[in-house]
Design an enzyme around this catalytic site. Structure first.
Site, short mmCIF file in Angstrom:
data_model
loop_
_atom_site.label_atom_id
_atom_site.label_comp_id
_atom_site.label_asym_id
_atom_site.label_seq_id
_atom_site.Cartn_x
_atom_site.Cartn_y
_atom_site.Cartn_z
N LEU A 119 -34.43 51.54 43.51
CA LEU A 119 -32.97 51.69 43.68
C LEU A 119 -32.43 50.61 44.61
O LEU A 119 -33.08 50.22 45.57
CB LEU A 119 -32.66 53.08 44.25
CG LEU A 119 -33.10 54.28 43.41
CD1 LEU A 119 -32.60 55.58 44.05
CD2 LEU A 119 -32.58 54.17 41.98
N ARG A 141 -35.77 46.00 49.62
CA ARG A 141 -34.60 46.71 50.11
C ARG A 141 -33.35 45.89 49.99
O ARG A 141 -33.40 44.66 50.04
CB ARG A 141 -34.83 47.10 51.57
CG ARG A 141 -35.79 48.26 51.69
CD ARG A 141 -35.07 49.59 51.43
NE ARG A 141 -35.76 50.42 50.45
CZ ARG A 141 -36.88 51.08 50.67
NH1 ARG A 141 -37.48 50.99 51.80
NH2 ARG A 141 -37.40 51.82 49.73
N GLY A 188 -40.14 56.67 48.09
CA GLY A 188 -38.83 57.19 48.49
C GLY A 188 -37.78 56.95 47.43
O GLY A 188 -37.13 57.88 46.96
N ASP A 189 -37.61 55.70 47.02
CA ASP A 189 -36.61 55.39 46.00
C ASP A 189 -37.21 54.53 44.89
O ASP A 189 -36.56 53.65 44.35
CB ASP A 189 -35.40 54.70 46.64
CG ASP A 189 -35.78 53.42 47.37
OD1 ASP A 189 -37.00 53.18 47.53
OD2 ASP A 189 -34.89 52.66 47.76
N GLU A 190 -38.47 54.78 44.60
CA GLU A 190 -39.17 54.01 43.56
C GLU A 190 -39.60 54.95 42.44
O GLU A 190 -40.10 56.04 42.69
CB GLU A 190 -40.44 53.39 44.14
CG GLU A 190 -40.24 52.07 44.82
CD GLU A 190 -41.57 51.55 45.29
OE1 GLU A 190 -42.36 51.12 44.42
OE2 GLU A 190 -41.84 51.63 46.50
#
Lengths: 192, 350
Positions: B210, B350, B251-253
């Site tokens: 994300l 990030r 986490g956001d993968e």
């Protein structure tokens, strides 16, 4: 102790004193609130912790509590039926108690019961001796014998510890057929 | 006689005693008429006075063979007979025929077979109907106790099975999104790789990271972040088919496995659709949460022998390229694509 024994006490507490009481006993004794599985075997210490916690919370002596467990068990129809297979009348039933551990083994091979020995001590007088590693079976059997006397319609005086020694039951059979006993058919009614 | 008994007949028994020993006996005359009957057997014939009737009219011999005459019955003496009542409920019986001396006929002793419980119910028998030496009552006891134990076992099995299913699901699912977790992904990847190596079945591997998720978390808090992740999971589920695997691996993968015929155009279309949907903001307490996503993909067809680590690493490289090209896009790995030296091993996405 076998799950069947533990579960008997659990169901007795739950059915007699309510789910909340059982939950509170279970918590004090460190038992999962969902309780025991009937066909698994548990650590003996857990059984004692449960009984002690229940006796303390209910303010009852341990033996009185266990005697109530015995009476409760006979109130369960399937168990009452299995016990009634022992004899045609109460005297016959008493004589069959020696065989009870073997009968239990036929059903559940890993359920170890105390050795039971019925001794005649006089006319109509007997002593049941529960010999085993675990304390408390004498009191449970006092309850069972008391309830079974009613079931057969016999008039009998049952005294826990009455044979001298904690794990004994004194029995005085006053009248074999005092009242009409509960019905027992050898074959279970169809669909039951 | 050795024991001083002057009589050659050893069984000087009255009918009543015979009945106590064998409550289901019959004494049958040479003519085939019943001379005496045990009390339990009499009970079975419900009110019919069977003394004087013919044995073969009341009972049917089924095995080892049927018999129409007493001569045929005599031939079966000493064997185990299977019989039945001719009248309903046609109760099945086992029997033994023993001929008597001096034209006295024969004794037939009967018992219930394996269906004792049914017979006991049909005829309302009690403990007193069985000889004290007979174990039929123990058989009934065992039947009953076995049923109770089996019931308990079945219930225990059901509980254990439910617990096992729940545990398995828990072990393979990401708690927040309900998507597959890393462990489930490894299993699914192993499966499609096997299929690719064995049967040449192709698949695509997509790695989604994300964009701007950290900003949402930092400004609107973790609750907003959780909402976004749940939304992403819904988008990915909607964009994939049942046979695809969608896993949250960090986490956001997220990683997706899309089995089936694959080509770059199709994968690019799917990836663009996913990114477009991710960019539609969800609202958290009145605030829009804006995110996007970068995707790196690789196809099993690019490899002679596709391998999990290699493909994950190549998808990761392609993802990094997407990030470098300005985020919110999809890159499909091409052999030779490499991370810049300084980004190897620790890509900053990030």
């Amino acid at each position: 102790m076998h799950g069947l024994v533990n579960r008997s006490v659990q169901c007795f507490l739950r059915d007699t004193y309510g789910v909340a009481r059982w939950a509170s006993v279970a918590e004090e004794a460190g038992i999962d609130p969902s309780g025991f599985e009937a066909l698994l075997v548990y650590d003996d210490a857990l059984t004692d912790a449960m009984i002690d916690a229940a006796a303390r919370q209910l303010g009852k002596p341990r033996d009185a509590l266990l005697e109530d467990v015995g009476i409760y068990l006979v109130g369960l129809e399937p168990l009452r039926r299995l016990l009634r297979f022992g004899g045609v009348d109460y005297a016959d039933f008493l004589q069959s108690l020696d065989e009870l551990p073997d009968r239990v083994h036929l059903a559940v091979p890993d359920l170890d019961m105390p050795d039971l020995e019925l001794k005649a001590t006089g006319p109509g007088r007997f002593t049941l001796i529960c010999g085993g590693e675990h304390d408390g079976f004498g009191a449970v059997f006092a309850g069972i014998l008391r309830a079974m006397a009613d079931d057969y319609g016999a008039l009998a005086l049952i005294e826990a510890g009455g044979g001298g020694g904690a794990e004994t039951v004194g029995i005085e059979l006053l009248e074999a057929q005092f009242a009409t006993g509960r019905r027992f058919d050898l074959a279970r009614p169809e669909g039951a | 006689m050795m024991d001083g008994n002057p009589l050659s007949d050893p069984a000087l028994l009255g009918e009543a005693d015979l009945g106590r020993l064998m409550p289901m006996f019959l004494w049958v005359a040479p003519t085939g008429h019943i001379r005496a009957v045990g009390p339990t057997l009499a009970k079975l014939c419900e009110g019919v006075a069977i003394v004087g009737l013919r044995f073969l009219d009341m009972f049917e011999i089924r095995k080892p063979q049927s018999a129409r005459s007493m001569d045929e019955v005599r031939l079966m003496a000493g064997q185990r007979l299977h019989l039945g009542l001719r009248e309903p409920p046609h109760t099945g019986l086992r029997g033994l025929v023993v001929p008597l001396q001096d034209g006295q006929g024969m004794i037939v002793n009967l018992s219930f077979g394996i269906a004792a419980a049914e017979a006991v119910r049909d005829h309302a028998l009690t403990n007193a109907d069985f000889a004290p030496t007979d174990l039929t009552v123990e058989l009934l006891y065992l039947t009953e106790v076995k049923a109770a134990v089996m019931e308990e076992l079945a219930a225990l099995n059901a509980r254990l099975q439910a617990a096992q299913r729940a545990a398995e699901e828990q072990a393979l699912t990401d708690a927040l999104t309900g998507l597959a977790n890393r462990r489930a992904l490894d299993t699914a990847l192993g499966r499609v790789l096997d299929a690719a190596l064995r049967g040449g079945k192709d698949f695509a591997l997509l790695h989604l990271d994300l964009d701007f998720f950290k900003a949402v978390n930092d400004t609107l808090g973790h609750a907003a972040g959780d909402l976004v992740l749940t939304h992403v999971a819904a988008v990915l589920r909607g964009a994939t088919r049942k046979q695809d695997t969608v896993a949250r691996v960090g986490g956001d993968e997220f990683v997706m496995i899309l089995p089936g015929p694959v080509d770059e155009a199709t994968i690019t279309t799917i990836a663009r659709r996913i990114i477009a949907e991710l960019e539609m903001p969800v609202t958290f307490e009145g605030e829009p949460c804006r995110i996007s996503g970068s995707i790196g993909a690789t196809l099993s067809t690019l490899y002679e022998r596709p391998d999990a680590d290699r493909m994950l690493s190549d998808a990761d490289t392609a993802l990094y390229v997407s990030k470098r090209r300005g985020r919110g896009r999809c890159t499909i790995y091409v052999p030779g694509l490499e991370l810049p030296e300084d980004k190897r091993g620790a890509p900053d996405r990030r």
